[in-house]
Design an enzyme around this catalytic site. Sequence first.
Site: not given
Ligand code: ZN
Length: 151
Positions: A51, A46, A131-132, A135, A89-90
Amino acid sequence: MAIIEIKKYPDPILSRESAEIKEITPEIKKLAEDMIETMEYNQGVGLAAVQVGELKRLMVVQIKQKPLVLINPKIIKKTKETEAMEEGCLSCPGICLEIKRARGIEMEALGKDGKKIKIKTKDILAHILQHEIDHLDGILIIDKINLHGVN
Ligand code: ZN
């Protein structure tokens, strides 16, 4: 298409709230395509627009190995039952935290074509979607630990 550099913690943009998308312009579609390519390149499941430095309520997720674009996503129902799962998480490389979230959710969003999408899901995919969405509200997994403690 292009791969975009991912913003990493503690970049302050990651704590900001993203704005609703009023119109699905060619720029938004291009951004969504670049985000899919960026997510796949980084082997993520995701990715939210913030991000890659865009404060827009847009996210992409992998569902059954297929990328899906979600615009202005909203959770309309959550189960009371929660479930803890390890999340990465990226934007927080090397960190893996156990996060407690609703086990199941129902979500509404617009697709890339502007059509309404409804998703009802549980377990891993429900965690990924929550989670997304976090963000888009400027919340990282690291913040959840600070708010609620590790349990
Ligand atoms: Zn993330």
